[in-house]
Design an enzyme around this catalytic site. Sequence first.
Site, PDB file in Angstrom:
ATOM      1  N   TYR A 162      47.572   0.831 -13.904  1.00  0.00           N
ATOM      2  CA  TYR A 162      47.556   0.514 -12.473  1.00  0.00           C
ATOM      3  C   TYR A 162      47.803   1.785 -11.664  1.00  0.00           C
ATOM      4  CZ  TYR A 162      48.357  -1.955  -8.114  1.00  0.00           C
ATOM      5  OH  TYR A 162      48.261  -2.394  -6.822  1.00  0.00           O
ATOM      6  N   PHE A 182      23.039   3.526   9.842  1.00  0.00           N
ATOM      7  CA  PHE A 182      22.935   2.707   8.639  1.00  0.00           C
ATOM      8  C   PHE A 182      23.706   1.418   8.894  1.00  0.00           C
ATOM      9  CE2 PHE A 182      24.067   0.993   4.510  1.00  0.00           C
ATOM     10  CZ  PHE A 182      22.785   0.750   4.069  1.00  0.00           C
ATOM     11  N   THR A 183      23.226   0.337   8.296  1.00  0.00           N
ATOM     12  CA  THR A 183      23.726  -1.001   8.631  1.00  0.00           C
ATOM     13  C   THR A 183      25.251  -1.109   8.530  1.00  0.00           C
ATOM     14  OG1 THR A 183      23.265  -1.653   6.352  1.00  0.00           O
ATOM     15  CG2 THR A 183      21.573  -2.142   7.994  1.00  0.00           C
ATOM     16  N   ASP A 218      27.583  11.198   5.030  1.00  0.00           N
ATOM     17  CA  ASP A 218      27.311  10.062   4.155  1.00  0.00           C
ATOM     18  C   ASP A 218      26.607  10.650   2.937  1.00  0.00           C
ATOM     19  OD1 ASP A 218      26.145   7.949   2.762  1.00  0.00           O
ATOM     20  OD2 ASP A 218      26.061   6.697   4.552  1.00  0.00           O
ATOM     21  N   LYS A 257      24.689   5.017  -5.846  1.00  0.00           N
ATOM     22  CA  LYS A 257      23.381   5.648  -5.657  1.00  0.00           C
ATOM     23  C   LYS A 257      23.272   6.872  -6.567  1.00  0.00           C
ATOM     24  CE  LYS A 257      23.511   3.001  -1.794  1.00  0.00           C
ATOM     25  NZ  LYS A 257      24.657   2.163  -1.415  1.00  0.00           N
ATOM     26  N   ARG A 304      13.556  -3.526   6.244  1.00  0.00           N
ATOM     27  CA  ARG A 304      14.304  -2.491   6.956  1.00  0.00           C
ATOM     28  C   ARG A 304      13.658  -2.332   8.326  1.00  0.00           C
ATOM     29  NH1 ARG A 304      19.176  -1.383   4.145  1.00  0.00           N
ATOM     30  NH2 ARG A 304      19.162  -3.446   5.030  1.00  0.00           N
ATOM     31  N   PHE A 340      20.696  -9.538   7.845  1.00  0.00           N
ATOM     32  CA  PHE A 340      19.599  -9.430   6.875  1.00  0.00           C
ATOM     33  C   PHE A 340      19.995  -9.916   5.497  1.00  0.00           C
ATOM     34  CE2 PHE A 340      21.471  -5.653   4.951  1.00  0.00           C
ATOM     35  CZ  PHE A 340      22.260  -5.185   5.984  1.00  0.00           C
TER      36      PHE A 340
HETATM   37  N1  F0G Z   1      25.528   4.566   3.315  1.00  0.00           N
HETATM   38  C1  F0G Z   1      24.249   4.534   2.910  1.00  0.00           C
HETATM   39  C2  F0G Z   1      23.314   5.613   3.333  1.00  0.00           C
HETATM   40  C3  F0G Z   1      23.804   3.478   2.089  1.00  0.00           C
HETATM   41  O1  F0G Z   1      22.539   3.463   1.699  1.00  0.00           O
HETATM   42  C4  F0G Z   1      24.725   2.476   1.712  1.00  0.00           C
HETATM   43  C5  F0G Z   1      24.272   1.336   0.925  1.00  0.00           C
HETATM   44  C6  F0G Z   1      26.040   2.559   2.159  1.00  0.00           C
HETATM   45  C7  F0G Z   1      26.408   3.629   2.954  1.00  0.00           C
HETATM   46  C8  F0G Z   1      27.059   1.527   1.794  1.00  0.00           C
HETATM   47  O2  F0G Z   1      27.418   1.687   0.466  1.00  0.00           O
HETATM   48  O3  F0G Z   1      26.628  -0.429  -0.591  1.00  0.00           O
HETATM   49  O4  F0G Z   1      28.256   1.081  -1.735  1.00  0.00           O
HETATM   50  O5  F0G Z   1      28.946  -0.251   0.219  1.00  0.00           O
HETATM   51  N2  F0G Z   1      23.060   1.046   0.777  1.00  0.00           N
HETATM   52  C9  F0G Z   1      22.494  -0.015  -0.029  1.00  0.00           C
HETATM   53  C10 F0G Z   1      21.023  -0.097   0.232  1.00  0.00           C
HETATM   54  C11 F0G Z   1      23.171  -1.315   0.101  1.00  0.00           C
HETATM   55  O6  F0G Z   1      20.389  -1.003  -0.338  1.00  0.00           O
HETATM   56  O7  F0G Z   1      20.477   0.729   0.947  1.00  0.00           O
HETATM   57  P1  F0G Z   1      27.833   0.440  -0.453  1.00  0.00           P
END
Ligand code: F0G
Length: 468
Positions: A73, A125-126, A216, A259, A383, A451
Site C-alpha cells: 500500500y 480536449f473533452t 498534455d 496511450k 469527434r 458523447f
Molecule cells: N488528454 C488527451 C489528449 C486524451 O486523448 C485523453 C484521453 C485524456 C487526456 C484523458 O486521459 O482517458 O486516461 O483519462 N483520450 C481517450 C481518447 C479517451 O479516446 O481519445 P484518460
Amino acid sequence: MYPPYPPEPWRIKMVEPIRLPTPEERRTALRAAGYNTSLLRSADVFIDLYTDSGTNAMSDRQWSDMMIGDEAYAGSRSFYRLEQAVQHYYGYDHVIPTHQGRGAENILSRILVRPGSHIPGNMYFTTTRTHQELNGGTFHDIIVDEAHDPADEHPFKGNVDLAKLDRLIRTVGAENIPYVSLAATVNMAGGQPISLANLAETRELTAAHDIPIILDAARAVENAWFIQQREPGRADQSIAHILAEICRLTDGACMSAKKDSYANIGGWLAVRDPDLAEQARNLVVIYEGLHTYGGMAGRDMEAVARGIEESVEHDNIRARVEQVGYLGDRLIAAGVPVMRPIGGHAVCVDAAATLEHLPRSRFPAQTLAAAIYLDSATRAAERGTVSAGRDPASGEHRYPKLELVRLTIPRRVYTRSHLDFVADSIINVHNDRAAITTGLTFTHEPSVLRFFQGRFAPADSTVTRSGA
Ligand code: F0G
C-alpha cells in the site's frame, strides 16, 4: 502507390479471437446502442478503432514485469521505478501517480483553476476542458487557424497562434491565467503535432507573464516522431532527446499512460514546483489513492515504467505512426476526405464533407460512425458536435469547425490486413454516401461528456431531450 510499410518490430505470441457479426446482428446491436458506437458491446465489434487508449498490446517484457509488481500500500517499489522512468524520460522532478489521465486533470484543475480563471489551450480536449469548467474556468482555443481546416497540409497544426495567446493575456490579464494547457499531439485535430520552435516561442511569451505551461503528454512521443521527421535540424536527434526537449519547455504534465506508454491503465501528474507537488499529493490521497500508487496496482506501475522505455525506441514509434499513415493514405488515394496531414494515432474522416447534405444539427459524424459500423462492424468514434457538448453559458450546441469520425489505431494490435479491411469498408460507405439521407437526433442527452452515454434515433423519430 502506398507508402512503405516497414515490417513491425515485433511478432505475435498470443492471439485474441474476433468475429465479424452478420448484417442483421449489426443492425440489432446498433439500435440497442442508441446509434452510439460508445454504447456498443465489444463482442459486437470486429475491428475496434474506437480509441487507442488502454487498448494497446503489451510486450512480453511488460507482462513479465507485472509479475514482480510490488503491491505494498505504502512505498511500493514499483512506484519508485515508475517515478524514476518519468524523471529520466520526461524530466519532471515530482511525480504523482493517478489511475489515468483525467485523474491528473482533476487534481491539477482543483489546485489551479478558480471561478474567473481563463485557460488557453491548443484546441480543447473533452475531459481536460470539462475539469477546467467544473472548477469555474473558461477554456480558450489558441491553436493556429490551419488546425480547423481538414484540408490544410500545415506540418505542425498543433502550433499555438501567438497573436491569439497574446491578445487573450491582454484581455483577461495574466493573473487570471493559471496556466497554458498544451497538448502534444492534439487529439481533437486528429493527432497533429506542435513544433519545438513554436513551443519555445510560446514559452518565451508565457514566461514574460509568469504563466506556467502544463503539457498534455498522452501522445508526446508521437509528437516527438513528427518533430524528428519534419522539423529542420531534428532529423539526427533521438526520440528520447526530442521528448525531453518538449518537456523541458514546460512546467509540468498530465499523462494518460494508456496511450504512448503501451499500458492498459495508468497515468500521472508531474510538476517541477515543490509547492504544487505538495498540494497535488494532498489531493491524490483523497481522489485516487496513496501518493505511491494513485489508483494503480503495483503491477500497472511496472507496465507503465517498461512501456515508457519501449515507447521511445525508434522502431516502435516508427511502426506505430507509419501504420496510421498507411490507412490514411489508402483513404486519400480513394478520394475519401480526411484530416490532413495524417496524425499520429488516428485517421479522421471529414464527416461534414462526406455527408455535406446533412445539417450539423443532425450530427453527421455520429451518423457516419453508425453507417461504418453497419457496413463492417468497424467501431469508430465521433469527434464533432456531439463530443463538443453544449456551451455552459448559452446551453446551445457548440459547433466545432471539425466534424470528424476518428478511426483510432491501438498500438501493436492490428495487422495490415485488418487495416485493408477497414479501408475497403470506409471507401464503400463513402461511395454510397448519398444513401445516408437521415441524420440522428438525441433521445437521451447526458449533461456532461454526452458523447459517452448519449442515445440517438434516426432524425425523423420523436425527440425528447432529457433535462430540457
Ligand atoms: N488528454 C488527451 C489528449 C486524451 O486523448 C485523453 C484521453 C485524456 C487526456 C484523458 O486521459 O482517458 O486516461 O483519462 N483520450 C481517450 C481518447 C479517451 O479516446 O481519445 P484518460
